[in-house]
Design a protein around this motif. Structure first.
Motif, short mmCIF file in Angstrom:
data_model
loop_
_atom_site.label_atom_id
_atom_site.label_comp_id
_atom_site.label_asym_id
_atom_site.label_seq_id
_atom_site.Cartn_x
_atom_site.Cartn_y
_atom_site.Cartn_z
N LEU A 1 18.32 -11.16 -28.84
CA LEU A 1 17.81 -10.38 -29.98
C LEU A 1 18.11 -11.08 -31.30
N ARG A 2 19.30 -11.66 -31.44
CA ARG A 2 19.66 -12.37 -32.67
C ARG A 2 18.82 -13.64 -32.85
N THR A 3 18.63 -14.35 -31.77
CA THR A 3 17.95 -15.64 -31.83
C THR A 3 16.43 -15.51 -31.94
N HIS A 4 15.86 -14.62 -31.15
CA HIS A 4 14.40 -14.54 -31.05
C HIS A 4 13.81 -13.22 -31.54
N GLU A 5 14.67 -12.29 -31.96
CA GLU A 5 14.26 -10.95 -32.35
C GLU A 5 13.55 -10.22 -31.22
N SER A 6 13.83 -10.65 -29.99
CA SER A 6 13.34 -9.95 -28.79
C SER A 6 14.23 -10.36 -27.62
N ALA A 7 14.20 -9.54 -26.58
CA ALA A 7 14.96 -9.83 -25.37
C ALA A 7 14.11 -9.48 -24.16
N LEU B 1 13.17 -1.60 -31.57
CA LEU B 1 14.46 -0.96 -31.36
C LEU B 1 14.98 -0.32 -32.65
N ARG B 2 14.80 -1.03 -33.75
CA ARG B 2 15.23 -0.47 -35.04
C ARG B 2 14.46 0.80 -35.37
N GLU B 3 13.18 0.78 -35.09
CA GLU B 3 12.34 1.96 -35.34
C GLU B 3 12.75 3.12 -34.44
N ALA B 4 13.09 2.82 -33.20
CA ALA B 4 13.45 3.87 -32.25
C ALA B 4 14.75 4.57 -32.62
#
Length: 70
Positions: A43-49, A65-68
């Motif tokens: 998540l830190r590196t690619h803003e997705s997992a 995730l932030r929106e949720a």
């Protein structure tokens, strides 16, 4: 097919979808708990997992995730 038969089939489909959603949610949570450091790094590196599940790979986007949790 009568309307009552159609309603019954649709109710079975809805129940199956609900069960599948619960199973998928449980798989995602379990994977994140077991691989927390790797998931956070992605998540830190690619803003997705990428989360492997029995339904295939699921990509969690940081923005979603932030929106949720907002």
């Amino acid at each position: 097919m009568s309307s009552s038969e159609l309603e019954y089939v649709l109710s079975l489909r809805d129940a199956n979808i609900g069960t599948s959603q619960k199973r998928l949610r449980a798989e995602i949570i379990d994977f994140i708990q077991r691989h927390e450091d790797a998931v956070l790094d992605q998540l830190r590196t690619h803003e997705s997992a990428v989360i492997p599940t029995s339904f295939g790979e699921i990509t969690l986007n940081l923005a979603d995730l932030r929106e949720a949790v907002a």
